[in-house]
Design an enzyme around this catalytic site. Structure first.
Site, PDB file in Angstrom:
ATOM      1  CB  CYS A  62      -1.953   6.752   1.426  1.00 52.56           C
ATOM      2  SG  CYS A  62      -3.168   5.695   2.161  1.00 52.56           S
ATOM      3  CD  GLU A 109      -2.972  -1.070   0.570  1.00 58.81           C
ATOM      4  OE1 GLU A 109      -3.134  -0.072  -0.168  1.00 58.81           O
ATOM      5  OE2 GLU A 109      -3.734  -2.032   0.593  1.00 58.81           O
TER       6      GLU A 109
HETATM    7  C1  UN1 Z   1      -3.798   5.694   4.767  1.00 58.48           C
HETATM    8  O1  UN1 Z   1      -3.738   6.905   4.625  1.00 58.48           O
HETATM    9  O2  UN1 Z   1      -2.751   4.989   4.839  1.00 58.48           O
HETATM   10  O3  UN1 Z   1      -9.593   5.987   3.250  1.00 58.48           O
HETATM   11  C2  UN1 Z   1      -5.067   4.931   4.940  1.00 58.48           C
HETATM   12  C3  UN1 Z   1      -9.015   6.581   4.179  1.00 58.48           C
HETATM   13  C4  UN1 Z   1      -8.753   5.802   5.441  1.00 58.48           C
HETATM   14  C5  UN1 Z   1      -7.499   5.026   5.337  1.00 58.48           C
HETATM   15  C6  UN1 Z   1      -6.300   5.780   4.882  1.00 58.48           C
HETATM   16  N1  UN1 Z   1      -9.856   4.918   5.676  1.00 58.48           N
HETATM   17  O4  UN1 Z   1      -8.690   7.748   4.125  1.00 58.48           O
END
Ligand code: UN1
Length: 501
Positions: A288, A254
């Site tokens: 992310c 990820e």
């Molecule tokens: C991340 O930023 O690593 O969809 C995960 C989202 C959250 C998860 C983010 N449920 O923004």
């Protein structure tokens, strides 16, 4: 910081494990040093792997619904300690209280999901071409799962992986970010409470190892770690992926995102502004899934930009622990420097920058608060195609919807994307095979804040992994194809006759 000590004790973190160690932990809220955590060596990590192998051998034979009971108990502990753990997330990662607690809620949600899943680990039965034969698929645990997590979701990402990995019958070893070991220790303490109530689980079923590169490398290189699930930068993934592959291990990556929202001329701009605001400045741009690019139709780009600037100006920047704050600090100086560098590059590449300066420096001289930046760009230049983990929103315009989709896809990353439109054709085109190339493609909601029920992850430099809901559990299991002959003959497949008349 007395309140931090209180949090440690409320969450069951022993004082000895957070004092006198070699890893200093600073709160991004004010830069204060709040702990010195003991680190593990590579040798200790290898020992943890051996212990995990032994634990998994016992755990794989526990019926899956019984394994689910452990996760049900973990969910209960998380419910009971939601406020305290959420607050520690705020203190250690700098998230505003609502988002800190939201992260713990995400953990609770995946626990609920995994409990149900523990009774739904189904395989297929398949029609055999041979008489008196049956074919089926059986799913078995992969073994030991290594989980490497980033600072920005210091606990939820562990839970997505661990809740599924454990009900699937695996053991887990967690290497949290060196920036956020405290929330990891707290989570581990809550897990151990659940274990105690569960009663007869094997020792070392889920462990935490804290440290830097050598600890991570021990997990990545050990042939006894069947799956490495790693969340972080594309740079990290470029190292982890090939190294795990070189030993024929599995990885679930990820990595970076560079998420865009297309705003069509038919969009409901009220919705769009709200969706963009949460996506772009929420978590101070450090998800992310954060919204980093706006691709707006030429007819609406001016109005949208003006409304966003107004919304940005009224978003309160401040301590994440104070009510009313929407934008907390960046994690550290390196994040601040990277943001400034990107803004300078954007200006050189023709961008007009609004915001981006350091904020609250007098009140918090050792922390890094910033005014979120809006950058109006003449086109999708190099800097826009690069992920900067900070609240920078690039705004660009388009003439035709096809060109907008092309621009949305023309970056190396492929995590999340969205379109704001009231035109059914545009919405469907965006989600079709010739639309967004991302793992997440939304309509009339932003790019961030996904629910746990869907599979989460993305394509291209995002790494291709999927975790969390849907059938992401399959990544934590290996598939066996079984063909059973219940006849008194031995017919061969493909009609082959072998040594008979
Ligand atoms: C991340 O930023 O690593 O969809 C995960 C989202 C959250 C998860 C983010 N449920 O923004």
């Amino acid at each position: 910081m007395d309140s931090v000590k209180q949090l440690f004790s409320a969450l069951g973190i022993a004082q000895e494990s957070v004092t006198g160690g070699s890893l200093p932990v600073h709160s991004p809220i004010d830069g204060a040093r709040i702990a010195d955590v003991r680190e593990h060596t590579a040798q200790e990590t290898n020992q943890a792997i051996e212990q995990a192998v032994a634990a998994q051998k016992a755990w794989r034979s526990v019926p899956a619904p019984r394994r689910g009971e452990l996760i049900r108990l973990l969910g209960e502990e998380l419910r009971e300690h939601k406020a305290a753990l959420g607050r520690l997330v705020s203190v250690e990662a700098g998230k505003i209280t609502a988002e800190g607690e939201g992260e713990v809620q995400e953990m609770i949600d995946i626990c609920d999901f995994a409990v149900g899943l523990s009774r739904q680990l189904y395989g297929l039965t398949i029609a055999s071409e041979r008489p008196g034969h049956r074919m089926m698929e059986t799913w078995h645990p992969v073994g030991v799962v290594g989980v490497i997590t980033a600072f920005n979701f210091p606990v939820a990402v562990w839970s997505w992986n661990t809740a599924l990995a454990l009900v699937c019958g695996n053991a887990v070893i967690w290497k949290p970010s060196e920036k956020t070991p405290l929330t990891a220790l707290a989570t581990q303490a809550l897990f151990e409470r659940a274990l105690k109530r569960f009663g007869d689980a094997p020792a070392h079923l889920a462990q935490v190892v804290i440290g830097g590169r050598e600890v991570g490398e021990a997990l990545v290189d050990s042939p006894r770690v069947a799956l490495v699930s790693a969340t972080g930068s594309t740079r990290m993934g470029r190292e982890v992926g090939p190294r795990v592959a070189a030993r024929f291990g599995r990885s679930l990556l990820e990595l970076g995102g560079n998420n865009a929202i297309i705003v069509s001329q038919s969009a409901d701009l009220d919705l769009a502004v709200r969706g963009i605001l949460f996506g772009a400045i929420g978590t101070c741009g450090q998800r992310c899934t954060s919204t980093r690019r706006i691709i707006a139709h030429r007819d609406v780009v001016q109005e949208l930009t003006a409304r966003l600037k107004k919304a940005y100006a009224s978003a309160t920047i401040g301590s994440p622990l104070e009510a009313g704050t929407l934008v907390g600090p960046l994690i550290d100086q390196a994040a601040f420097d990277a943001m400034q560098k990107a803004l300078a590059q954007a200006a050189e590449q023709g961008g007009t920058v609004t915001g981006g300066e350091r904020a609250l420096q007098e009140r918090f001289p050792n922390a890094f608060y910033v005014r979120p930046a809006i950058v109006e760009m003449p086109g999708q230049t190099d800097v826009v195609r690069h992920e900067t983990f900070a609240p920078i929103l690039y705004i660009m315009s388009y003439d035709t919807f096809d060109a907008a989709i092309e621009m949305q896809n023309d970056v190396p990353q492929g995590l999340s994307s969205a379109v704001f439109t009231t035109d059914l054709r545009e919405a469907e085109q965006f989600m079709s095979a010739s639309g967004s190339d991302c793992g997440i493609a939304n309509v009339n909601i932003g790019t961030s804040g996904a629910e746990i029920g869907g599979a989460f992850g993305g394509e291209k430099e995002t790494g291709g992994g999927r975790e969390s809901g849907s059938d992401a559990w399959k990544a934590y299991m290996r598939r066996a194809t079984n063909t059973v002959n219940y006849s008194r003959e031995l017919p061969l497949a493909q009609g082959i006759r072998f040594g008979e008349d």
